[in-house]
Design an enzyme around this catalytic site. Structure first.
Site, short mmCIF file in Angstrom:
data_model
loop_
_atom_site.label_atom_id
_atom_site.label_comp_id
_atom_site.label_asym_id
_atom_site.label_seq_id
_atom_site.Cartn_x
_atom_site.Cartn_y
_atom_site.Cartn_z
N HIS A 17 -8.56 9.23 -92.49
CA HIS A 17 -7.22 9.69 -92.83
C HIS A 17 -7.19 11.17 -93.17
O HIS A 17 -8.22 11.80 -93.41
CB HIS A 17 -6.67 8.91 -94.03
CG HIS A 17 -6.13 7.56 -93.68
ND1 HIS A 17 -6.93 6.46 -93.53
CD2 HIS A 17 -4.85 7.13 -93.44
CE1 HIS A 17 -6.18 5.40 -93.22
NE2 HIS A 17 -4.92 5.78 -93.15
N LYS A 30 -4.27 11.97 -98.70
CA LYS A 30 -4.12 10.57 -99.10
C LYS A 30 -4.77 10.36 -100.47
O LYS A 30 -5.89 10.80 -100.71
CB LYS A 30 -4.77 9.66 -98.05
CG LYS A 30 -4.58 8.18 -98.30
CD LYS A 30 -4.96 7.37 -97.07
CE LYS A 30 -4.85 5.87 -97.33
NZ LYS A 30 -3.51 5.47 -97.81
N1 LIG Z 1 2.65 0.91 -94.49
C1 LIG Z 1 2.50 1.97 -93.68
O1 LIG Z 1 2.63 1.86 -92.44
C2 LIG Z 1 2.18 3.30 -94.28
C3 LIG Z 1 1.95 3.39 -95.62
N2 LIG Z 1 1.71 4.59 -96.19
C4 LIG Z 1 1.61 4.59 -97.63
O2 LIG Z 1 2.86 5.03 -98.15
C5 LIG Z 1 2.66 5.68 -99.40
C6 LIG Z 1 3.32 7.05 -99.35
O3 LIG Z 1 2.62 7.88 -98.46
P1 LIG Z 1 3.10 9.38 -98.23
O4 LIG Z 1 4.54 9.40 -97.84
O5 LIG Z 1 2.09 9.98 -97.31
O6 LIG Z 1 2.93 9.98 -99.69
P2 LIG Z 1 3.68 11.26 -100.31
O7 LIG Z 1 2.86 11.67 -101.49
O8 LIG Z 1 3.96 12.27 -99.25
O9 LIG Z 1 5.10 10.69 -100.80
C7 LIG Z 1 5.28 9.93 -101.94
C8 LIG Z 1 6.65 10.27 -102.50
O10 LIG Z 1 6.93 9.37 -103.57
C9 LIG Z 1 7.55 10.14 -104.60
N3 LIG Z 1 7.42 9.44 -105.86
C10 LIG Z 1 6.38 9.44 -106.74
N4 LIG Z 1 6.67 8.69 -107.81
C11 LIG Z 1 7.91 8.18 -107.59
C12 LIG Z 1 8.75 7.33 -108.35
N5 LIG Z 1 8.37 6.82 -109.54
N6 LIG Z 1 9.96 6.99 -107.84
C13 LIG Z 1 10.36 7.48 -106.65
N7 LIG Z 1 9.60 8.32 -105.88
C14 LIG Z 1 8.39 8.65 -106.37
C15 LIG Z 1 6.82 11.47 -104.54
O11 LIG Z 1 7.53 12.50 -105.23
C16 LIG Z 1 6.73 11.70 -103.05
O12 LIG Z 1 7.88 12.35 -102.57
C17 LIG Z 1 1.16 5.68 -99.63
O13 LIG Z 1 0.79 4.57 -100.43
C18 LIG Z 1 0.59 5.51 -98.23
O14 LIG Z 1 -0.69 4.96 -98.22
C19 LIG Z 1 1.67 5.74 -95.45
C20 LIG Z 1 1.85 5.69 -94.11
C21 LIG Z 1 2.12 4.47 -93.40
O1 LIG Z 2 -1.59 7.23 -96.54
C1 LIG Z 2 -1.45 7.11 -95.30
O2 LIG Z 2 -1.29 8.06 -94.53
C2 LIG Z 2 -1.47 5.75 -94.76
N1 LIG Z 2 -1.51 4.73 -95.58
C3 LIG Z 2 -1.52 3.36 -95.23
C4 LIG Z 2 -2.82 2.73 -95.65
O3 LIG Z 2 -3.39 3.11 -96.68
O4 LIG Z 2 -3.27 1.80 -94.97
C5 LIG Z 2 -1.17 3.13 -93.78
C6 LIG Z 2 -1.71 4.15 -92.85
O5 LIG Z 2 -3.10 3.99 -92.76
C7 LIG Z 2 -1.35 5.56 -93.30
#
Ligand SMILES: NC(=O)C1=CN([C@@H]2O[C@H](COP(=O)(O)OP(=O)(O)OC[C@H]3O[C@@H](n4cnc5c(N)ncnc54)[C@H](O)[C@@H]3O)[C@@H](O)[C@H]2O)C=CC1
Ligand SMILES: O=C(O)C1=N[C@H](C(=O)O)C[C@H](O)C1
Length: 250
Positions: A135, A139
């Protein structure tokens, strides 16, 4: 029109979700909230489905609050353990609406969902199996939620097939053998230039199977997110559902 609010809207994923909802003809963007905002602003009057992409440390509290607000929630944030999932089930059992729904996906990209599925199919046929996830360095959690889910699926398939533990004669390990999830070693790489990638390695004497999924851009997650929003808006998925495979005819 499906009214969609986004929590974590300023984040890497949340901002893509805002764009995807704005581009969907059957959806309208309701509220966009981020850290410091009060989730009680989200109500059934302004929102049908909330999409939650925040950070593992806050997602459970957010989901419990949103359940209490009487809205359905699609969750992409990582950090879900069986104990946390059980807390969601219990909250849903006492939710304001009887048909209320929460959907949690470790990964919304079709490549990753299929890699996970193929790994479970292949698992009974190989003596060895390990998972490597790669990644971007921003992350915050390791290993990825997807890799944990894949390892759990492989382990369950191996157990169902009656396989012995994976062979491993390591005597010294300073951490190089990775985290062991249900007996499956999981390795995490963080590298500038990467987005989200996973490789499942399976081996027998004289042969290897490699299953690899590469998500080069976060737009790859958006069709899955919109599919989940539509499924919850249909109203036929009450309770907790985990995994996008549940919405695909696999
Ligand atoms: N299921 C999937 O397909 C995917 C899951 N993810 C996961 O999604 C999550 C977010 O990833 P990113 O967007 O890259 O992180 P990021 O750090 O860019 O965004 C997180 C956002 O949440 C906000 N935040 C923090 N505390 C908060 C609260 N209490 N209430 C509301 N907002 C709050 C932050 O200010 C930030 O804007 C991670 O856990 C990541 O692993 C990421 C990509 C794909
Ligand atoms: O943080 C990310 O970027 C992603 N988070 C998810 C994970 O932890 O599996 C999904 C994807 O891999 C991207």
């Amino acid at each position: 029109m499906i009214k969609v609010s986004v929590v974590g809207a300023k984040g890497r994923m949340g901002s893509h979700v805002v764009d995807a909802v704005n581009g969907a003809q059957d959806m309208e963007l309701a509220l966009t909230l981020d850290a410091g905002d009060d989730l009680h602003a989200i109500t059934p009057e302004n929102t049908d489905v909330v999409v939650e992409f925040t950070v593992p440390s806050v997602t459970l509290d957010n989901v419990l609050t949103l359940i209490g607000q009487g809205v359905d929630v699609v969750v992409g944030t990582t950090g879900w353990t069986e104990d946390r999932l059980e807390q969601v089930r219990q909250a849903l059992a006492a939710a304001p609406r009887a048909d209320q729904a929460v959907f949690i996906a470790p990964n919304f990209a079709i490549s990753a969902v299929l890699a996970d599925y193929f790994a479970k199919l292949a698992a009974p046929y190989f003596e060895s199996a390990e998972v490597v996830e790669l990644h971007h360095p921003n992350k915050v959690d390791a290993p990825s939620g997807t890799a944990i889910h894949t390892a759990q699926g492989i382990a369950a398939a191996r157990q169902a097939a009656g396989l012995a533990p994976v062979p491993d004669n390591t005597e010294t390990d300073g951490g190089s053998r990775g985290q062991v999830v249900d007996g499956i070693h999981v390795h995490a790489v963080r590298l500038r230039g990467l987005n989200a990638h996973e490789e499942v390695l399976m081996g027998n004497a004289g042969e290897q199977l490699t299953i690899r999924a590469d998500s080069f851009d976060r737009i790859s997650f958006m069709p899955g997110v919109l599919l989940a929003v539509r499924k919850l808006a249909e109203g036929s998925h009450a309770g907790l559902t985990v995994g996008l495979d549940r919405f695909l005819d696999l």
